[in-house]
Design an enzyme around this catalytic site. Structure first.
Site, PDB file in Angstrom:
ATOM      1  N   ASP A  11      64.181 -35.237  51.831  1.00 16.74           N
ATOM      2  CA  ASP A  11      64.931 -34.121  50.749  1.00 16.74           C
ATOM      3  C   ASP A  11      63.195 -33.976  49.999  1.00 16.74           C
ATOM      4  OD1 ASP A  11      65.299 -33.401  48.165  1.00 16.74           O
ATOM      5  OD2 ASP A  11      66.658 -35.223  47.509  1.00 16.74           O
ATOM      6  N   ILE A  12      63.127 -32.725  49.587  1.00 14.99           N
ATOM      7  CA  ILE A  12      61.838 -31.984  49.215  1.00 14.99           C
ATOM      8  C   ILE A  12      61.693 -32.544  47.637  1.00 14.99           C
ATOM      9  CG2 ILE A  12      62.559 -29.786  48.552  1.00 14.99           C
ATOM     10  CD1 ILE A  12      59.788 -28.761  49.903  1.00 14.99           C
ATOM     11  N   ASN A  25      66.170 -17.005  45.185  1.00 16.96           N
ATOM     12  CA  ASN A  25      66.656 -15.612  45.443  1.00 16.96           C
ATOM     13  C   ASN A  25      65.826 -14.902  44.611  1.00 16.96           C
ATOM     14  OD1 ASN A  25      68.328 -15.550  43.253  1.00 16.96           O
ATOM     15  ND2 ASN A  25      69.623 -17.158  44.282  1.00 16.96           N
ATOM     16  N   ASP A  35      67.391 -24.729  46.593  1.00 19.13           N
ATOM     17  CA  ASP A  35      67.173 -24.243  45.168  1.00 19.13           C
ATOM     18  C   ASP A  35      68.244 -25.050  44.247  1.00 19.13           C
ATOM     19  OD1 ASP A  35      66.562 -22.278  43.284  1.00 19.13           O
ATOM     20  OD2 ASP A  35      67.667 -20.827  44.088  1.00 19.13           O
ATOM     21  N   GLY A 124      68.981 -21.759  55.915  1.00 16.74           N
ATOM     22  CA  GLY A 124      70.330 -22.341  55.498  1.00 16.74           C
ATOM     23  C   GLY A 124      70.973 -20.994  55.248  1.00 16.74           C
ATOM     24  N   TYR A 126      70.737 -18.055  54.360  1.00 18.44           N
ATOM     25  CA  TYR A 126      70.045 -17.076  54.838  1.00 18.44           C
ATOM     26  C   TYR A 126      70.022 -16.470  56.275  1.00 18.44           C
ATOM     27  CZ  TYR A 126      68.780 -15.374  49.842  1.00 18.44           C
ATOM     28  OH  TYR A 126      68.594 -15.102  48.443  1.00 18.44           O
TER      29      TYR A 126
HETATM   30  N1  AR6 Z   1      65.174 -30.851  50.709  1.00 19.59           N
HETATM   31  C1  AR6 Z   1      64.624 -30.019  51.613  1.00 19.59           C
HETATM   32  N2  AR6 Z   1      65.348 -29.093  52.602  1.00 19.59           N
HETATM   33  C2  AR6 Z   1      66.631 -28.944  51.954  1.00 19.59           C
HETATM   34  C3  AR6 Z   1      67.191 -29.608  50.931  1.00 19.59           C
HETATM   35  C4  AR6 Z   1      66.375 -30.328  50.064  1.00 19.59           C
HETATM   36  N3  AR6 Z   1      66.987 -31.190  49.239  1.00 19.59           N
HETATM   37  N4  AR6 Z   1      68.273 -28.840  50.612  1.00 19.59           N
HETATM   38  C5  AR6 Z   1      68.799 -28.168  51.994  1.00 19.59           C
HETATM   39  N5  AR6 Z   1      67.616 -28.072  52.641  1.00 19.59           N
HETATM   40  P1  AR6 Z   1      68.854 -22.752  51.784  1.00 19.59           P
HETATM   41  P2  AR6 Z   1      67.890 -20.011  52.356  1.00 19.59           P
HETATM   42  C6  AR6 Z   1      67.377 -27.301  53.550  1.00 19.59           C
HETATM   43  O1  AR6 Z   1      70.096 -22.275  52.101  1.00 19.59           O
HETATM   44  O2  AR6 Z   1      68.488 -19.981  53.766  1.00 19.59           O
HETATM   45  C7  AR6 Z   1      70.060 -20.753  47.927  1.00 19.59           C
HETATM   46  O3  AR6 Z   1      71.419 -20.416  47.113  1.00 19.59           O
HETATM   47  C8  AR6 Z   1      68.209 -26.681  54.357  1.00 19.59           C
HETATM   48  O4  AR6 Z   1      68.932 -27.553  55.458  1.00 19.59           O
HETATM   49  O5  AR6 Z   1      68.470 -23.692  50.824  1.00 19.59           O
HETATM   50  O6  AR6 Z   1      66.309 -19.628  52.049  1.00 19.59           O
HETATM   51  C9  AR6 Z   1      69.272 -19.824  46.952  1.00 19.59           C
HETATM   52  O7  AR6 Z   1      69.286 -19.407  45.787  1.00 19.59           O
HETATM   53  C10 AR6 Z   1      67.886 -25.241  55.157  1.00 19.59           C
HETATM   54  O8  AR6 Z   1      67.199 -25.690  56.285  1.00 19.59           O
HETATM   55  O9  AR6 Z   1      67.919 -21.292  51.444  1.00 19.59           O
HETATM   56  C11 AR6 Z   1      69.208 -18.284  47.755  1.00 19.59           C
HETATM   57  O10 AR6 Z   1      70.392 -17.524  47.352  1.00 19.59           O
HETATM   58  C12 AR6 Z   1      66.640 -24.981  54.320  1.00 19.59           C
HETATM   59  O11 AR6 Z   1      66.604 -26.078  53.135  1.00 19.59           O
HETATM   60  C13 AR6 Z   1      69.765 -18.883  49.330  1.00 19.59           C
HETATM   61  O12 AR6 Z   1      70.225 -20.102  48.899  1.00 19.59           O
HETATM   62  C14 AR6 Z   1      66.672 -23.567  53.303  1.00 19.59           C
HETATM   63  O13 AR6 Z   1      68.315 -23.530  53.275  1.00 19.59           O
HETATM   64  C15 AR6 Z   1      68.356 -19.107  49.929  1.00 19.59           C
HETATM   65  O14 AR6 Z   1      68.749 -19.351  51.294  1.00 19.59           O
END
Ligand code: AR6
Length: 175
Positions: A11-12, A25, A35, A124, A126
């Protein structure tokens, strides 16, 4: 100086680094995924700063990055970058994703941040294909680090097993 690149599974929001990067976003007003986790753990100060940035510059374009404090996070700063939404790869998504990494590192350097942690931006909600995204992320970071800067440690923080395994493979074969 040689910069360390380290792979972490987890978890980051727990990272004790100068800057954690958020996959935000363009509204900068929060969302789900990483986020949501960053805003929940960091508290309302981060959103308030995002609102101020929004009032000044109207959000953040895809591929760009903005910086706030880390609020209650162990990290000093949060760098919010906006990854591209995957659209079959013909809307410049690879270049935009590379820009996210480059511009985040640039902003870190400008603020004296030496240690930085990245999530797997765009992989994720996106829907950017993970193998492709991992390659772009590693290459963009390496290219940035090849030029003079003060970054000492870059962490790739993978939350899901698939990304973790991909990064493990790809980082193992680096020269
Ligand atoms: N720590 C590290 N990585 C994480 C965590 C965490 N706590 N939680 C999820 N991930 P995403 P995107 C990973 O969907 O695709 C949001 O609603 C997850 O497994 O968070 O860039 C924003 O507001 C995945 O590999 O981001 C935007 O609207 C990675 O984080 C949209 O999602 C990215 O997934 C951005 O989409």
């Amino acid at each position: 100086m040689q910069t360390m690149i380290t792979l972490i599974k987890g978890d980051i929001t727990k990272m004790k680094v100068d800057a954690v990067v958020n996959a935000a976003n363009s509204s900068l007003l929060g969302g789900g995924g990483v986020d949501g986790a960053i805003h929940r753990a960091g508290g309302p100060a981060i959103l308030e700063e995002c609102r101020q940035i929004r009032a000044k510059q109207g959000g953040c374009d895809t591929g760009e990055a903005v910086i706030t404090t880390g609020g209650q996070l162990p990290a000093k700063y949060v760098i919010h970058t906006v990854g591209p939404v995957w659209n079959n790869g013909n809307k410049g998504e690879p270049e935009l994703l590379a820009k996210c990494y480059h511009n985040s590192l640039q902003l870190a350097v400008e603020h004296g941040a030496k240690t930085i942690a990245f999530p797997n931006i765009s992989t994720g909600v996106y829907r950017f294909p993970k193998p492709n995204a991992a390659e772009i992320a590693i290459k963009a970071v390496q290219q940035f680090l090849a030029n003079d800067n003060n970054i000492t440690e870059v962490y790739f923080v993978c939350f899901d097993d698939e990304n973790y395994e991909l990064y493990k493979e790809k980082l193992a074969v680096l020269p």
